[in-house]
Design an enzyme around this catalytic site. Structure first.
Site, PDB file in Angstrom:
ATOM      1  N   HIS A   1     -20.113  76.217 -41.439  1.00 43.10           N
ATOM      2  CA  HIS A   1     -20.888  76.384 -42.662  1.00 43.10           C
ATOM      3  C   HIS A   1     -20.157  75.751 -43.846  1.00 43.10           C
ATOM      4  CE1 HIS A   1     -23.328  79.959 -40.889  1.00 43.10           C
ATOM      5  NE2 HIS A   1     -23.803  78.784 -40.546  1.00 43.10           N
TER       6      HIS A   1
ATOM      7  N   CYS B   1     -10.422  88.561 -35.456  1.00 40.70           N
ATOM      8  CA  CYS B   1      -9.929  87.185 -35.553  1.00 40.70           C
ATOM      9  C   CYS B   1      -8.704  87.115 -36.457  1.00 40.70           C
ATOM     10  CB  CYS B   1     -11.038  86.289 -36.087  1.00 40.70           C
ATOM     11  SG  CYS B   1     -10.506  84.638 -36.538  1.00 40.70           S
TER      12      CYS B   1
ATOM     13  N   GLU C   1     -23.524  83.199 -34.957  1.00 40.86           N
ATOM     14  CA  GLU C   1     -22.502  83.800 -34.098  1.00 40.86           C
ATOM     15  C   GLU C   1     -22.955  85.142 -33.544  1.00 40.86           C
ATOM     16  OE1 GLU C   1     -18.155  85.853 -34.334  1.00 40.86           O
ATOM     17  OE2 GLU C   1     -18.474  84.163 -35.688  1.00 40.86           O
TER      18      GLU C   1
END
Length: 413
Positions: free
Chosen positions: A83, A285, A178
């Site tokens: 993005h 993450c 996602e």
């Protein structure tokens, strides 16, 4: 960590060396203090961590490799690879076409594809249904698959706990690429439901405790649960995974909340908790955590305003903007081109979902202190452009060379 081959114009002769200097001095990432660039009348505090993460650099390397290896073939991306308008715009300028928009709406019919075409899977991954459509055309979906390894890690964890008879609760934005991909993979192994925030997690908890009739679940979570989902049966054992770009603290808060609900509902002792609630902490993450922790550290410093760079549809960037907005005036911009002058800035308003122009965004006093950071899909070159444009408004500023010398002396001391 692996070094990726990405175009030099995404790098910065200022920002990239600063990152490397900080990395060498802090290999274990224990120091989240920002880097001070003191130009005199304007001072810029640069976040310790920001910009391209492992997954983004991996995706960019693979995408440009696909272009260089296939000069005579049609090349398609399923949708935006990441993005960021700079990156996606450059790919489009090289002849790459999008098959779908970010909402999953078809731009190029499947029937137009042939087995001679090249299709790049974006960093967010894709659904099993889309993979099947590509396979039916005869396309090699793995050759240029840029799915982030950390996204795949979430898929693997969802599958693991699914095979242990847990239901998967996905913390994510239901329409995000996602989350749609994670949902698709998860539902193959386990009943799956998506919650976008704590409010939805709290509503989900009412079906765990049986406080509301299960029929209401299908209205309240329409489009967010897997086929055949039975809230009475499928919410007795759960585990939480996330869209990797969500606020880590939000995901952990939702997991802790639902864990406590299970403990109270089933009177669980500490050693009994995993009978009802799976341990999934290792799916967060590292890059999202580092960038968010660096933002928290950045915000401990007094400043006049914050500028956050990145794509307006970038989830991880929008969360950084939200953190900054809690503390001080914040301007979310795609690039230095949105800084119209010393008195005007065009920026994205997250709440109105549109660009607005603000006057007198820079205070009249000196020195001015500006916090500067960006999302995980934003090139260092964009941050450099913003930095230099801001400094250009202060003609009495120290030279960049002198500022860089100061920084090197500070971190080499």
């Amino acid at each position: 960590m692996k070094s990726f081959n990405i175009p030099d114009y995404y790098r910065s002769t200022i920002v990239s060396p600063l990152k490397e200097l900080r990395r060498k001095r802090d290999k274990l990432k224990r120091d989240f203090t920002p880097t001070l660039l003191d130009f005199g009348p304007v001072q810029v505090l640069l976040a310790r961590h920001f910009g391209f993460c492992y997954g983004v650099e991996n995706a960019i390397e693979i995408a440009y490799k696909a272009i260089s290896e296939n000069p005579d073939k049609r090349i398609f991306l399923l949708s935006e690879m990441i993005h960021n308008p700079e990156v996606n715009g450059d790919l489009l300028s090289r002849g790459v076409r999008f098959l779908m928009d970010t909402a999953g709406r078809q731009l190029v019919p499947w029937a137009e594809l042939t087995q001679d075409d090249i299709v790049i899977i974006p960093a967010f991954g894709t659904t099993l249904e889309t993979q099947q459509k590509l396979a039916e055309v005869g396309l090699d979906v793995e050759r240029y698959n840029t799915t982030c390894p950390f996204v795949e890690k979430v898929w693997n964890k969802a599958s693991q706990i699914g095979h242990k008879a847990y239901t998967v609760v996905v913390h994510g934005k239901p329409t995000h690429e996602e989350t749609r991909a994670t949902f698709s993979h998860s539902k193959e192994a386990a009943p799956t439901v998506v919650v976008k925030d704590m409010a939805e997690a709290q509503r989900l908890a009412r079906y765990i405790t049986g406080d509301v009739p299960k029929e209401q679940f299908f209205v309240e979570f329409k489009g967010q649960y897997s086929e055949g989902f039975d809230p009475e049966q499928d919410l007795q054992r759960i585990g939480v995974v996330n869209q990797t770009t969500m606020l880590a603290s939000d995901t952990q808060g939702i997991a802790d909340y639902l864990k406590q609900v299970m403990i109270e509902q089933y009177n669980l002792l500490p050693h009994e908790v995993e009978r009802r609630f799976a341990n999934t902490r290792d799916t967060l993450c590292y890059a999202t955590n580092d960038n968010q922790d660096a933002t928290y550290a950045l915000l401990t410093h007094t400043a006049d305003l914050a500028i956050v760079a990145g794509g307006y549809n970038s989830s991880n960037t929008s969360h950084i903007v939200e953190l900054c907005e809690e503390k001080l005036p914040t301007y979310f911009i795609e690039s230095e081109q949105k800084i119209l002058s010393q008195t005007l800035i065009r920026h994205f308003n997250l709440h109105q979902k549109e660009e607005v122009v603000t006057e007198s965004y820079l205070p009249s006093h000196e020195p001015v202190t500006i916090l500067l950071t960006c999302g995980a899909s934003c090139p260092d070159a964009v941050v450099e452009g913003i930095l230099l444009k801001l400094v250009s408004f202060y003609p009495g500023s120290r030279s960049l060379e002198d500022v860089m010398i100061d920084i090197q002396q500070t971190y080499n001391a």
